[in-house]
Each structure stands twice: as structure tokens, then as C-alpha cells.
Design a protein around this motif. Structure first.
Motif, PDB file in Angstrom:
ATOM      1  N   THR A 296       0.358 -22.898 -14.280  1.00  0.00           N
ATOM      2  CA  THR A 296      -0.013 -21.815 -13.994  1.00  0.00           C
ATOM      3  C   THR A 296      -1.348 -21.278 -14.640  1.00  0.00           C
ATOM      4  OG1 THR A 296       1.401 -20.788 -15.575  1.00  0.00           O
ATOM      5  CG2 THR A 296       2.379 -21.166 -13.585  1.00  0.00           C
ATOM      6  N   THR A 298      -1.504 -18.643 -16.298  1.00  0.00           N
ATOM      7  CA  THR A 298      -1.063 -18.087 -17.667  1.00  0.00           C
ATOM      8  C   THR A 298      -1.083 -19.325 -18.361  1.00  0.00           C
ATOM      9  OG1 THR A 298       0.239 -16.337 -16.603  1.00  0.00           O
ATOM     10  CG2 THR A 298       0.567 -16.650 -18.864  1.00  0.00           C
ATOM     11  N   GLN A 299      -0.422 -20.528 -18.158  1.00  0.00           N
ATOM     12  CA  GLN A 299      -0.485 -21.604 -19.093  1.00  0.00           C
ATOM     13  C   GLN A 299      -1.789 -22.118 -19.402  1.00  0.00           C
ATOM     14  OE1 GLN A 299       2.106 -23.799 -16.458  1.00  0.00           O
ATOM     15  NE2 GLN A 299       3.704 -24.303 -18.165  1.00  0.00           N
ATOM     16  N   LEU A 302      -3.333 -19.412 -22.021  1.00  0.00           N
ATOM     17  CA  LEU A 302      -2.769 -19.505 -23.268  1.00  0.00           C
ATOM     18  C   LEU A 302      -2.544 -20.414 -23.878  1.00  0.00           C
ATOM     19  CD1 LEU A 302      -0.139 -16.612 -22.333  1.00  0.00           C
ATOM     20  CD2 LEU A 302      -2.506 -16.189 -23.318  1.00  0.00           C
ATOM     21  N   GLU A 363       0.183  -6.401  -9.985  1.00  0.00           N
ATOM     22  CA  GLU A 363      -0.459  -7.665 -10.396  1.00  0.00           C
ATOM     23  C   GLU A 363      -2.132  -7.758 -10.204  1.00  0.00           C
ATOM     24  OE1 GLU A 363       2.839 -11.105  -9.566  1.00  0.00           O
ATOM     25  OE2 GLU A 363       1.583 -10.605  -7.831  1.00  0.00           O
TER      26      GLU A 363
END
Length: 410
Positions: A296, A298-299, A302, A363
Motif C-alpha cells: 500500500t 502507507t506501507q 512509512l 480520504e
């Protein structure tokens, strides 16, 4: 037809007498590939030329034999057997990469074990008939498809192989019991020898007997099972051991599983060419494997631990750094295909960042605020105005006060 005149070995290969080992091998290889029987089917002159090239190369490629030849000519090799001349020469390796057969063993281009090269030159009839009666069978080659998992772990495979075998009834003679007689024309030698004298010289001309075709014998009553062929067509299951780490193009040799030899000659060999099928998940590059893994946004931003990555022995996990970009390749040591003994290649994980679709208004607002914060961090003087159409996120103070009001109302 064989004559008493033997050409100079250097002239045969078309090289200078001072040629080094590399020049000798290159000249032989160039001429031999041109004259190879596989590329000249049915050409008898090419076969004879091939024999001449083999003999010249076998002598000149050996320093000791070459020294004797340079000093004494052909007479310096008198007394040498075929094993002495050809025993140390690996003809097969020269042609294997071109897909051509071993000219020495498959076509009988040697002179037979224990024979002097001058016996072949002047004609040893008894030995010649024996060679014609007993000749090694042709090699066979087939392809075998295997799965990547089978190549990884090694396995046994069974293949069904159609081939010829020695007739069990006549044991390869092609004749029924008592159905063989000696050729009347050559007296069982397989050759017709004619001599011509000129002064003190004697010229000998040797030709193959046309009646028996060099066999020295005639079949009067053919074998009823093989119809005089000496061999029969059968199908046989053969078990093959696939080694760990086998790749496409790998050749497996199974001795004695080729075509049946003539007479008492041994059977040829079977060469199995492996072909590893394409895998739906893994891409193989020699001993390394490559696999794609979606993460993702986000992955990617981060970083952290990523689980569920396919491996040859089950799923594995990897650690990715913050800000991992799409297309980043992360190497996992020792998770590829087997190489040597306990060594293995590596697994390469290709990161694919999946972008979200059908975002909600909240979102979108979060992403807008995120973008605004990034711009402010990059340029503190940048004045950012809220974008119309996107809901603003409440500040933490406002959110806390609204929560307290709700509690009082209760």
C-alpha cells in the motif's frame, strides 16, 4: 576405395607447420563442422574427408605424436594402435554445442581398439569384418519438461521412450538358426583386394564387397521376428533422476539406453534435454528468482515489515525502508535456486506500490491536508488556501470541545 597415398597432416588441416595448438583446433573445428555427416547426409566423400581430418587432428593435437610425425613423417607412427592415436581426444565436446553427434563414436570414424592405423590403411580383413558385425548403436535425444518446484528440490521422472532393441530371437544377427553363410565373392573378409605391380612397387586397391556390403556373410534365412533387421521396435519406461537446480538446456546422459547396436555392438546412449516450464509467480534467472509484491501507499511511505511474500519453501517476510518507491528491488539472500552443494541463489522482491482508487471525501481531504503540510515543510513562506470542494478537518482543540459538549448533554 583406399589407396597407399596418405596426405600430409598439415595439408589436410590447411595450416602451417609452425601452427600453435589453438590454430590447429580452430582449423580442425572449421573443417570438421563443414564435413560433418549430420550436415552432409548420404555424402560418402564427406565421410572419407571426416576420417582424414580426425586422424590429422588426433596426431597434431598431441605434442608427443606431433614431434614423431615432424621428425619421421607417417612412418614415425607405425605401430601405434587406434587407442594410442585417438584415446585422449574428446571429439564429442567440440560438436556438442552445435547439436551435432560425436563423429568418433557414433559414426565409427576410429579404427577399432588395438588396431594399428596402418592395418586400416593396408586392410586387415578379419578385423574389418568384426567391426562391421559389431557396431555401437546410435544415441537418442529427447526433451523433458519439468516444473520449477521439481527443479528446485530434485525428483525422479519416468519417460516413455520408443526405440530399437536387439532382437531376442536372433540376438542381432538378423538370421534364423543356421541361416547364415559365408560370402562367396570375398570369402568372408568383406573386402575385395586388387594388387597391381609396377617395377618394384606394389599398389593395393581395397574396395568393400558389393555382394555382402562388407559384412563377409550372407543371410540365407531371415529371422521371423525381426524380418532380418536384427532389431525390433519397442517402447520402454525409463526412470530419470533430475538433479537439484537443473535449468533449461541441462543435459542428462543415460548410458546404454539409446538405439541397439548392430551384431554384438553395445547400445547407444540417451541424452535428455531438460526444459523448465514458466512459473506463474516466479521468474528464474540462472540461480536467482524474481517475484513481484504489491504494497500500500502507507506501507511505502512509512516502511516496516511486509509479510506474505511467495518463496520456494513457503512465504517469507522482508523489511522495507521508509519512502520505498515503486519498482524497488529488495534482495533476500539464499532464497533462490540451488547452485553448488549447499549453496543457493537469491530471491529478488520487486516492490509494486498499489495506488488506492474510489477515495471518499474524507480520504481526499486527508490527502489534501497531507500535501499542504508537505508543501509548508518544504517552503515555510508558502501560504496555502483551503481548496474549495474539500471538507476541512477540525483542529484537535475543536474536536475536544465538541466531545465535551456531547458529554454534558448526556
Amino acid at each position: 576405395m583406399e589407396t597407399l597415398v596418405k596426405r600430409d597432416y598439415y595439408d589436410v588441416l590447411g595450416i602451417d607447420r609452425n601452427a600453435d595448438d589453438s590454430a590447429i583446433k580452430q582449423a580442425y573445428r572449421r573443417l570438421a563442422i563443414k564435413c560433418h555427416p549430420d550436415r552432409n547426409p548420404g555424402d560418402r566423400q564427406a565421410v572419407e574427408r571426416m576420417k582424414e581430418l580426425n586422424e590429422a587432428y588426433a596426431v597434431l593435437s598431441d605434442p608427443q605424436k606431433r614431434h614423431r610425425y615432424d621428425a619421421y613423417g607417417h612412418s614415425g607412427l607405425q605401430g601405434y594402435t587406434a587407442d594410442d592415436i585417438f584415446g585422449a581426444v574428446d571429439f564429442g565436446s567440440i560438436f556438442r554445442e552445435f547439436g551435432l553427434r560425436n563423429i568418433f563414436s557414433d559414426f565409427g570414424f576410429g579404427f577399432g581398439s588395438g588396431r594399428s592405423i596402418f592395418d586400416n590403411f593396408f586392410g586387415n580383413s578379419a578385423t574389418r569384418v568384426k567391426e562391421l558385425e559389431s557396431r555401437k548403436g546410435a544415441d537418442l535425444e529427447c526433451e523433458l519438461e519439468i516444473e520449477l518446484e521439481e527443479a528446485f528440490s530434485g525428483t525422479e521422472k519416468k519417460i516413455n521412450l520408443p526405440r530399437t532393441e536387439v532382437c531376442p530371437s536372433c540376438r542381432g544377427t538378423g538370421a534364423a538358426r543356421g541361416g547364415i553363410s559365408t560370402c562367396k565373392d570375398c570369402g568372408g573378409t568383406g573386402q575385395i583386394v586388387r594388387e597391381q605391380r609396377s617395377g618394384y612397387s606394389v599398389f593395393r586397391q581395397i574396395t568393400t564387397c558389393r555382394r555382402c556390403r562388407g559384412q563377409g556373410r550372407m543371410i540365407t534365412t531371415p529371422c521371423h521376428k525381426c524380418q532380418g533387421k536384427g532389431s525390433i521396435e519397442i517402447e520402454r519406461d525409463i526412470t530419470v533422476q533430475i538433479p537439484k537446480g537443473a535449468d533449461t538446456g541441462h543435459m542428462i546422459k543415460v548410458e546404454g539406453e539409446g538405439e541397439a547396436g548392430s551384431g554384438r555392438g553395445e547400445a547407444g546412449d540417451l541424452y535428455i534435454k531438460l526444459c523448465v516450464k514458466e512459473h506463474p509467480i516466479f521468474e528464474r534467472r540462472k540461480s536467482d528468482i524474481y517475484v513481484k509484491k504489491e504494497i500500500t501507499v502507507t506501507q511505502a511511505l512509512l516502511g516496516g515489515k511486509v509479510y506474505g511474500i511467495p518463496g520456494l519453501e513457503g512465504d517469507i517476510a522482508i523489511q522495507i525502508p521508509e519512502g520505498t518507491e515503486d519498482g524497488t528491488i529488495i534482495k533476500v539472500l539464499g532464497q533462490g535456486m540451488p547452485k553448488f552443494e549447499d549453496e543457493r541463489g537469491d530471491e529478488h522482491v520487486i516492490i509494486k506500490v498499489a495506488l488506492p482508487k474510489n477515495l471518499s471525501q474524507e480520504e481526499k481531504a486527508l490527502l489534501y491536508q497531507f500535501g499542504r503540510m508537505r508543501m509548508l515543510n518544504l517552503d515555510p513562506l508558502y501560504l496555502c488556501q483551503p481548496c474549495p470542494g474539500f471538507p476541512e478537518l477540525p483542529s484537535p482543540n475543536k474536536a475536544n470541545s465538541s466531545d465535551k459538549k456531547k458529554e454534558k448533554q448526556k
